[in-house]
Scaffold this motif. Structure first.
Motif, PDB file in Angstrom:
ATOM      1  N   VAL A 192     -54.509  38.541 -29.846  1.00 20.69           N
ATOM      2  CA  VAL A 192     -54.912  38.153 -28.488  1.00 20.69           C
ATOM      3  C   VAL A 192     -55.926  39.198 -28.009  1.00 20.69           C
ATOM      4  O   VAL A 192     -55.571  40.356 -27.788  1.00 20.69           O
ATOM      5  N   PRO A 193     -57.205  38.824 -27.858  1.00 19.38           N
ATOM      6  CA  PRO A 193     -58.231  39.825 -27.581  1.00 19.38           C
ATOM      7  C   PRO A 193     -58.414  40.174 -26.102  1.00 19.38           C
ATOM      8  O   PRO A 193     -59.459  39.956 -25.498  1.00 19.38           O
ATOM      9  N   ILE A 194     -57.384  40.737 -25.518  1.00 20.32           N
ATOM     10  CA  ILE A 194     -57.443  41.308 -24.173  1.00 20.32           C
ATOM     11  C   ILE A 194     -56.327  42.341 -24.076  1.00 20.32           C
ATOM     12  O   ILE A 194     -55.264  42.171 -24.678  1.00 20.32           O
ATOM     13  N   CYS A 195     -56.546  43.403 -23.295  1.00 21.70           N
ATOM     14  CA  CYS A 195     -55.778  44.634 -23.467  1.00 21.70           C
ATOM     15  C   CYS A 195     -54.265  44.515 -23.319  1.00 21.70           C
ATOM     16  O   CYS A 195     -53.525  44.926 -24.212  1.00 21.70           O
ATOM     17  N   GLN A 196     -53.762  44.002 -22.194  1.00 21.37           N
ATOM     18  CA  GLN A 196     -52.312  44.052 -21.951  1.00 21.37           C
ATOM     19  C   GLN A 196     -51.478  43.354 -23.029  1.00 21.37           C
ATOM     20  O   GLN A 196     -50.611  43.984 -23.651  1.00 21.37           O
ATOM     21  N   PRO A 197     -51.708  42.072 -23.288  1.00 22.89           N
ATOM     22  CA  PRO A 197     -50.897  41.426 -24.330  1.00 22.89           C
ATOM     23  C   PRO A 197     -51.176  41.983 -25.723  1.00 22.89           C
ATOM     24  O   PRO A 197     -50.273  42.014 -26.568  1.00 22.89           O
ATOM     25  N   SER A 198     -52.412  42.441 -25.960  1.00 22.85           N
ATOM     26  CA  SER A 198     -52.748  43.002 -27.270  1.00 22.85           C
ATOM     27  C   SER A 198     -51.960  44.273 -27.548  1.00 22.85           C
ATOM     28  O   SER A 198     -51.430  44.473 -28.643  1.00 22.85           O
ATOM     29  N   ARG A 199     -51.862  45.153 -26.549  1.00 24.07           N
ATOM     30  CA  ARG A 199     -51.134  46.409 -26.738  1.00 24.07           C
ATOM     31  C   ARG A 199     -49.644  46.161 -26.939  1.00 24.07           C
ATOM     32  O   ARG A 199     -48.984  46.858 -27.722  1.00 24.07           O
TER      33      ARG A 199
ATOM     34  N   CYS B 113     -45.937  38.456 -22.951  1.00 24.52           N
ATOM     35  CA  CYS B 113     -46.406  39.452 -21.985  1.00 24.52           C
ATOM     36  C   CYS B 113     -47.916  39.339 -21.847  1.00 24.52           C
ATOM     37  O   CYS B 113     -48.629  39.325 -22.850  1.00 24.52           O
ATOM     38  N   GLY B 114     -48.412  39.270 -20.622  1.00 23.80           N
ATOM     39  CA  GLY B 114     -49.848  39.172 -20.440  1.00 23.80           C
ATOM     40  C   GLY B 114     -50.241  38.974 -18.994  1.00 23.80           C
ATOM     41  O   GLY B 114     -49.426  39.084 -18.077  1.00 23.80           O
ATOM     42  N   PHE B 115     -51.525  38.640 -18.797  1.00 28.85           N
ATOM     43  CA  PHE B 115     -52.082  38.477 -17.452  1.00 28.85           C
ATOM     44  C   PHE B 115     -51.935  37.055 -16.916  1.00 28.85           C
ATOM     45  O   PHE B 115     -51.736  36.839 -15.733  1.00 28.85           O
ATOM     46  N   ASP B 116     -52.133  36.072 -17.800  1.00 27.21           N
ATOM     47  CA  ASP B 116     -52.322  34.697 -17.352  1.00 27.21           C
ATOM     48  C   ASP B 116     -51.314  33.764 -18.027  1.00 27.21           C
ATOM     49  O   ASP B 116     -50.802  34.061 -19.113  1.00 27.21           O
ATOM     50  N   LYS B 117     -51.078  32.638 -17.407  1.00 28.41           N
ATOM     51  CA  LYS B 117     -50.126  31.657 -17.928  1.00 28.41           C
ATOM     52  C   LYS B 117     -50.529  31.183 -19.326  1.00 28.41           C
ATOM     53  O   LYS B 117     -51.713  31.079 -19.611  1.00 28.41           O
ATOM     54  N   PRO B 118     -49.550  30.935 -20.177  1.00 31.13           N
ATOM     55  CA  PRO B 118     -48.105  31.012 -19.969  1.00 31.13           C
ATOM     56  C   PRO B 118     -47.507  32.389 -20.225  1.00 31.13           C
ATOM     57  O   PRO B 118     -46.311  32.585 -20.027  1.00 31.13           O
ATOM     58  N   ALA B 119     -48.318  33.352 -20.681  1.00 34.88           N
ATOM     59  CA  ALA B 119     -47.802  34.688 -21.020  1.00 34.88           C
ATOM     60  C   ALA B 119     -47.892  35.586 -19.786  1.00 34.88           C
ATOM     61  O   ALA B 119     -48.829  36.370 -19.631  1.00 34.88           O
ATOM     62  N   ILE B 120     -46.910  35.502 -18.903  1.00 38.78           N
ATOM     63  CA  ILE B 120     -46.968  36.193 -17.616  1.00 38.78           C
ATOM     64  C   ILE B 120     -45.711  37.031 -17.366  1.00 38.78           C
ATOM     65  O   ILE B 120     -45.327  37.247 -16.222  1.00 38.78           O
ATOM     66  N   TYR B 121     -45.127  37.562 -18.447  1.00 43.51           N
ATOM     67  CA  TYR B 121     -43.867  38.283 -18.302  1.00 43.51           C
ATOM     68  C   TYR B 121     -43.974  39.732 -18.768  1.00 43.51           C
ATOM     69  O   TYR B 121     -44.914  40.109 -19.481  1.00 43.51           O
ATOM     70  N   SER B 122     -43.005  40.507 -18.355  1.00 44.49           N
ATOM     71  CA  SER B 122     -42.904  41.886 -18.821  1.00 44.49           C
ATOM     72  C   SER B 122     -42.239  41.905 -20.195  1.00 44.49           C
ATOM     73  O   SER B 122     -41.790  40.873 -20.702  1.00 44.49           O
ATOM     74  N   ILE B 123     -42.160  43.098 -20.770  1.00 42.59           N
ATOM     75  CA  ILE B 123     -41.359  43.323 -21.974  1.00 42.59           C
ATOM     76  C   ILE B 123     -40.050  43.970 -21.535  1.00 42.59           C
ATOM     77  O   ILE B 123     -40.055  44.966 -20.805  1.00 42.59           O
ATOM     78  N   SER B 124     -38.940  43.392 -21.927  1.00 45.16           N
ATOM     79  CA  SER B 124     -37.635  43.944 -21.526  1.00 45.16           C
ATOM     80  C   SER B 124     -37.329  45.213 -22.315  1.00 45.16           C
ATOM     81  O   SER B 124     -37.906  45.456 -23.383  1.00 45.16           O
ATOM     82  N   GLU B 125     -36.416  46.008 -21.784  1.00 40.75           N
ATOM     83  CA  GLU B 125     -36.003  47.235 -22.485  1.00 40.75           C
ATOM     84  C   GLU B 125     -35.414  46.908 -23.853  1.00 40.75           C
ATOM     85  O   GLU B 125     -35.627  47.650 -24.820  1.00 40.75           O
ATOM     86  N   ALA B 126     -34.694  45.793 -23.937  1.00 37.68           N
ATOM     87  CA  ALA B 126     -34.110  45.393 -25.227  1.00 37.68           C
ATOM     88  C   ALA B 126     -35.195  45.047 -26.233  1.00 37.68           C
ATOM     89  O   ALA B 126     -35.086  45.379 -27.423  1.00 37.68           O
TER      90      ALA B 126
ATOM     91  N   LEU C 182     -47.040  44.312 -12.583  1.00 38.70           N
ATOM     92  CA  LEU C 182     -46.116  45.385 -12.952  1.00 38.70           C
ATOM     93  C   LEU C 182     -46.736  46.416 -13.885  1.00 38.70           C
ATOM     94  O   LEU C 182     -46.287  47.562 -13.918  1.00 38.70           O
ATOM     95  N   TRP C 183     -47.754  46.026 -14.662  1.00 33.90           N
ATOM     96  CA  TRP C 183     -48.346  46.991 -15.601  1.00 33.90           C
ATOM     97  C   TRP C 183     -49.079  48.113 -14.872  1.00 33.90           C
ATOM     98  O   TRP C 183     -49.427  49.134 -15.467  1.00 33.90           O
ATOM     99  N   LEU C 184     -49.272  47.952 -13.546  1.00 34.03           N
ATOM    100  CA  LEU C 184     -49.919  48.977 -12.739  1.00 34.03           C
ATOM    101  C   LEU C 184     -48.915  49.973 -12.161  1.00 34.03           C
ATOM    102  O   LEU C 184     -49.320  50.967 -11.548  1.00 34.03           O
ATOM    103  N   LYS C 185     -47.646  49.733 -12.342  1.00 26.59           N
ATOM    104  CA  LYS C 185     -46.614  50.522 -11.673  1.00 26.59           C
ATOM    105  C   LYS C 185     -46.025  51.602 -12.587  1.00 26.59           C
ATOM    106  O   LYS C 185     -45.633  51.335 -13.718  1.00 26.59           O
ATOM    107  N   GLU C 186     -45.934  52.816 -12.055  1.00 24.63           N
ATOM    108  CA  GLU C 186     -45.382  53.956 -12.794  1.00 24.63           C
ATOM    109  C   GLU C 186     -43.945  53.704 -13.229  1.00 24.63           C
ATOM    110  O   GLU C 186     -43.520  54.139 -14.300  1.00 24.63           O
ATOM    111  N   GLU C 187     -43.168  53.020 -12.381  1.00 17.74           N
ATOM    112  CA  GLU C 187     -41.755  52.816 -12.699  1.00 17.74           C
ATOM    113  C   GLU C 187     -41.539  51.843 -13.858  1.00 17.74           C
ATOM    114  O   GLU C 187     -40.406  51.687 -14.334  1.00 17.74           O
TER     115      GLU C 187
END
Length: 525
Positions: free
Chosen positions: A109-116, A130-143, A193-198
């Motif tokens: 996927v050639p864009i930074c957030q989902p690629s990393r 995980c990503g910016f735009d639909k349908p991949a619009i979720y975080s990565i869980s700790e698990a 959320l990818w902008l947040k320190e927490e």
């Protein structure tokens, strides 16, 4: 060489024996008068020898250190070793000339957030979502992150650290990455959320020099790239004190926009006229699908003046990264770690730089979807160094490879394959095909969210690709009717002759469609 007598026989002490062993041997090395004492000394000497030789064997097979360099928006061919006569990358060129170059590596996927996220998890975006735009619009869980390569390599006994842009959010449970919105104007970037320190996994590393979001080029009065170099060297010096191997991720912002290189590197390009890429033409742009020309956010090229200003800054940012690579290599040598440290260099996505009359990334053409990949292993035999491997591979193959180097198990959740068999035998193929997708469509609704009337005339640049050793197939699956492209990459690397509507390629087109269907069924949720 020191010599001592044992049982009236001259015995040379091997160079690798420790001083303690030599003292012990000296103490007991004299003429024995009783059988019992002779046997005791013999047993004692054998035990010491076994201990010493065992330690020597372990040290000779010690696990390698690993450094993973990741740039942001760097084209696969923006290096001197790739034949670019204008860009200055002497340190990366040295790595490539003494390492392995993977010539057909593809982003999933050639864009930074989902690629990393894909890099660290070794998963397709359709799997991790995980990503910016639909349908991949979720975080990565700790698990989920618990099965990533940084966590697993730490569990394998490595001292770990990260420098620079982390790039995606980690949360306790899997949640939406942002608030609901329907277009770019409605988006409130501060909710992402990818902008947040927490949402950073700081506790999963021994040393954390990472940051959330996109970061800046001015960091505490210093250029951000050089600052990351300082942090990398600080980590190496700390790692050198540890009694364990280390793993370091160095994740640059460069050469991402805004294009603000350090002046010392920009000056290197002052008196240079840099030519455009061969397919940076109006005719190449006119061959693009209507949906791309109408709806892609980067469908604009550069005037000659703007191109020179842009490309010099872009190249200068890459030269700044290269300078840090050189600094790190110098520090490894100073610490005596250079002979056992593997270095991997790649980017999170490509960049058009005017090719096809486009700027930006996202789309699945070669300039955006193809990745640079160098693996430098100082332990490689000389005959293997400087090798170019043409087999097709995926960027999600990197994490399993690093875990292989660390001699630890690869989690079942990882979808990539280790590259070590390919390094051993470059003539084989480890994939029948590789895959990728683009979900960034300026936050347009999904096709599935529309009613039948709206679907009849709908189109977005959401797309998928499959690449075999010879062919590449792209489908814009949210267009009505679906737009398809088939390229013979070996004969047409610039993707200027679409074969999808050619009768003689119907069989190949159907084969690529089947590969795509299989991929979607297996990897897209």
């Amino acid at each position: 060489m020191q010599k001592r007598l044992l049982n009236n026989t001259k015995t040379e002490i091997p160079k690798h024996l420790s001083s303690m062993t030599m003292i012990s041997t000296l103490t007991i090395s004299y003429t024995m008068n009783t059988t019992m004492l002779k046997q005791t000394v013999l047993i004692f000497t054998i035990l010491i020898s076994i201990n010493i030789y065992t330690k020597a064997s372990i040290n000779s097979k010690r696990k390698p250190n690993i450094i993973f360099f990741l740039t942001d928006d760097q084209r696969w061919d923006a290096f001197g070793f790739m034949g670019n006569k204008y860009i200055q990358t002497p340190n990366c060129d040295q790595l490539a000339n003494n390492g392995i170059i993977f010539n057909n590596t593809y982003h999933v996927v050639p864009i930074c957030q989902p690629s990393r996220a894909s890099f660290m998890l070794s998963q397709y975006v359709g799997t991790h979502q995980c990503g910016f735009d639909k349908p991949a619009i979720y975080s990565i869980s700790e698990a989920e992150f618990a099965q990533s390569y940084p966590v697993k390599i730490r569990e394998a006994g490595y001292f770990t650290g990260i420098v620079g842009k982390f790039g995606f959010p980690i949360t306790k449970e899997k949640v939406r990455n942002s608030a609901e919105y329907t277009n770019a104007q409605d988006r409130d970037a501060k909710t992402q959320l990818w902008l947040k320190e927490e949402c950073l996994p700081k506790e999963e590393y021994d040393v954390w020099y990472g940051f959330s979001g996109q970061g800046f080029y001015n960091v505490k009065g210093k250029h951000g790239t050089e600052y990351r170099g300082d942090q990398s060297i600080a980590f190496i010096r700390e790692a050198a004190k540890q009694e364990k191997p280390f793993s370091l991720q160095v994740c640059f912002k460069a050469p991402h926009s805004p294009f603000q290189p350090a002046e010392e590197f920009l000056r290197l390009y002052d008196d240079v006229e840099i030519p455009r890429y061969p397919n940076d033409t109006n005719s190449a742009n006119s061959l693009l699908p209507v949906v791309v020309r109408n709806k892609y956010r980067g469908n604009h090229g550069y005037s000659d003046k703007k191109y020179q200003a842009f490309i010099k800054k872009y190249y200068a940012l890459i030269t700044g990264v290269d300078h840090v690579v050189g600094r790190v290599m110098t520090e490894l040598k100073a610490q005596g770690l250079d002979d056992n440290t593997i270095i991997v260099f790649t980017s999170d996505n490509g960049y058009f730089c005017g090719s096809k009359g486009l700027s930006g990334k996202d789309l699945l053409y070669e300039e955006s979807a193809k990745a640079p990949l160098i693996i430098y292993d100082p332990r490689l035999p000389i005959k293997k160094r400087g090798t170019t491997i043409d087999a097709i591979i995926s960027i999600i193959d990197v994490a399993p490879t690093l875990l292989n180097y660390a001699e630890t198990d690869i989690p079942a959740e990882m979808q990539g394959k280790s590259l070590l068999p390919l390094i051993e035998n470059p003539d084989q193929e480890i994939h029948e095909a590789v895959y990728g997708e683009n979900n960034f469509a300026n936050f347009a609704p999904l096709l599935t969210e529309l009613d039948e009337r709206e679907k009849a005339s709908y189109s977005t640049v959401r797309s998928r690709f499959v690449r075999t050793p010879q062919y590449k197939y792209i489908q814009y699956h949210e267009c009505t009717p679906m737009v398809e492209e088939l390229w013979d990459i070996t004969a047409d690397p610039s993707e200027l002759k679409n074969l999808a509507d050619k009768v003689e390629y119907k069989h190949q087109l159907n084969k690529m469609r089947q590969l795509m269907d299989t991929f979607i069924h297996k990897n897209v949720k």
